[in-house]
Design a protein around this motif. Structure first.
Motif, PDB file in Angstrom:
ATOM      1  N   SER A 100       0.910  -1.345  -0.144  1.00 19.40           N
ATOM      2  CA  SER A 100      -0.210   0.719  -0.698  1.00 19.40           C
ATOM      3  C   SER A 100       0.594   1.100   0.287  1.00 19.40           C
ATOM      4  N   ASP A 101       2.098   1.460   0.024  1.00 16.28           N
ATOM      5  CA  ASP A 101       2.730   1.655   0.343  1.00 16.28           C
ATOM      6  C   ASP A 101       3.458   2.304  -0.837  1.00 16.28           C
ATOM      7  N   LYS A 102       3.793   3.955  -1.442  1.00 19.83           N
ATOM      8  CA  LYS A 102       4.403   3.780  -3.049  1.00 19.83           C
ATOM      9  C   LYS A 102       5.900   3.501  -2.862  1.00 19.83           C
ATOM     10  N   VAL A 103       6.353   4.410  -1.434  1.00 17.27           N
ATOM     11  CA  VAL A 103       7.543   4.154  -1.335  1.00 17.27           C
ATOM     12  C   VAL A 103       8.410   2.691  -1.116  1.00 17.27           C
ATOM     13  N   VAL A 104       7.793   1.970  -0.876  1.00 16.29           N
ATOM     14  CA  VAL A 104       8.032   0.660  -0.318  1.00 16.29           C
ATOM     15  C   VAL A 104       8.052  -0.061  -1.622  1.00 16.29           C
ATOM     16  N   ARG A 105       6.994  -0.396  -2.499  1.00 18.23           N
ATOM     17  CA  ARG A 105       6.719  -0.487  -3.850  1.00 18.23           C
ATOM     18  C   ARG A 105       8.393  -0.231  -5.260  1.00 18.23           C
ATOM     19  N   LEU A 106       8.493   1.385  -4.643  1.00 20.17           N
ATOM     20  CA  LEU A 106       9.881   1.985  -5.445  1.00 20.17           C
ATOM     21  C   LEU A 106      11.027   1.177  -5.307  1.00 20.17           C
ATOM     22  N   LEU A 107      11.176   1.228  -3.847  1.00 22.39           N
ATOM     23  CA  LEU A 107      12.170   0.360  -3.136  1.00 22.39           C
ATOM     24  C   LEU A 107      12.429  -1.144  -4.412  1.00 22.39           C
ATOM     25  N   VAL A 108      11.008  -1.467  -3.968  1.00 18.31           N
ATOM     26  CA  VAL A 108      11.464  -3.080  -4.248  1.00 18.31           C
ATOM     27  C   VAL A 108      11.259  -3.111  -5.482  1.00 18.31           C
ATOM     28  N   ALA A 109      11.339  -2.105  -6.602  1.00 16.50           N
ATOM     29  CA  ALA A 109      11.343  -2.057  -7.353  1.00 16.50           C
ATOM     30  C   ALA A 109      13.111  -1.414  -8.279  1.00 16.50           C
ATOM     31  N   CYS A 110      13.050  -0.779  -7.129  1.00 12.67           N
ATOM     32  CA  CYS A 110      15.121  -0.298  -7.855  1.00 12.67           C
ATOM     33  C   CYS A 110      15.681  -1.749  -7.492  1.00 12.67           C
ATOM     34  N   ASN A 111      15.649  -2.248  -6.525  1.00 14.52           N
ATOM     35  CA  ASN A 111      16.033  -3.421  -5.573  1.00 14.52           C
ATOM     36  C   ASN A 111      16.109  -4.986  -7.340  1.00 14.52           C
ATOM     37  N   LEU A 112      14.660  -5.013  -7.463  1.00 10.20           N
ATOM     38  CA  LEU A 112      15.192  -5.624  -8.176  1.00 10.20           C
ATOM     39  C   LEU A 112      15.752  -5.478  -9.744  1.00 10.20           C
ATOM     40  N   SER A 113      15.145  -4.087  -9.908  1.00 10.17           N
ATOM     41  CA  SER A 113      16.311  -3.502 -11.196  1.00 10.17           C
ATOM     42  C   SER A 113      18.158  -3.825 -10.812  1.00 10.17           C
ATOM     43  N   ASP A 114      18.144  -3.422  -9.734  1.00  4.77           N
ATOM     44  CA  ASP A 114      19.711  -4.427  -9.287  1.00  4.77           C
ATOM     45  C   ASP A 114      19.753  -5.485  -9.491  1.00  4.77           C
ATOM     46  N   ILE A 115      18.883  -6.636  -9.220  1.00  5.65           N
ATOM     47  CA  ILE A 115      19.063  -8.164  -9.735  1.00  5.65           C
ATOM     48  C   ILE A 115      19.319  -8.401 -10.815  1.00  5.65           C
ATOM     49  N   ILE A 116      18.242  -8.483 -11.005  1.00  4.47           N
ATOM     50  CA  ILE A 116      17.899  -8.171 -12.911  1.00  4.47           C
ATOM     51  C   ILE A 116      19.775  -7.678 -13.336  1.00  4.47           C
ATOM     52  N   ARG A 117      20.144  -6.733 -13.023  1.00  6.78           N
ATOM     53  CA  ARG A 117      21.326  -5.864 -13.799  1.00  6.78           C
ATOM     54  C   ARG A 117      22.570  -6.930 -12.924  1.00  6.78           C
ATOM     55  N   ILE A 118      22.495  -7.417 -12.207  1.00  9.78           N
ATOM     56  CA  ILE A 118      23.344  -8.031 -11.935  1.00  9.78           C
ATOM     57  C   ILE A 118      23.681  -9.121 -12.877  1.00  9.78           C
TER      58      ILE A 118
END
Length: 131
Positions: free
Chosen positions: A88-106
């Motif tokens: 429900s928190d947009k900051v949490v969703r944003l941080l999840v997206a940031c982490n997922l993008s780094d995992i995909i990058r790595i």
């Protein structure tokens, strides 16, 4: 000219937060990469945000070469949990997206997710642009 007392207080809070984040980032990477680091049901929203930020800072330091991608399996599975991706928190969703993008990058060129999960991850990415 003297600084506004509110500005001084904000600077103190920012310095304290940076110090806490630096201290947390000195933790054992295995602890940061374990699914229980972010999937504990007893975490408050603020603690979850703090942990996701710490994870993002750590993942941003990892390179494709020299990183054992098997170590990312546990945290990857925790991040694609519907509870986090649809939080429900947009900051949490944003941080999840940031982490997922780094995992995909790595992990590139081979994504650590199935096509169905990748589709949901990219939906999350697109939703973040709409914020």
């Amino acid at each position: 000219m003297a600084k506004d007392p509110r500005q001084k207080e904000k600077e103190k809070e920012k310095a304290a937060t940076q110090k806490d984040t630096q201290k947390d980032n000195e933790q054992d990477p295995q602890k940061l990469l374990h699914k229980s680091y972010i999937s504990d049901d007893n975490l408050t929203k603020e603690e979850l945000k703090k942990r996701l930020k710490n994870l993002a800072l750590y993942l941003s330091t990892l390179e494709q070469d020299g990183t054992d991608k098997k170590n990312l399996t546990s945290i990857s599975k925790a991040l694609v949990n519907d509870k986090l991706m649809q939080h429900s928190d947009k900051v949490v969703r944003l941080l999840v997206a940031c982490n997922l993008s780094d995992i995909i990058r790595i992990s590139a060129p081979v994504a650590p997710f199935t096509e169905a999960v990748l589709k949901e991850v990219f939906k999350l990415f697109i939703q973040q642009f709409a914020l």
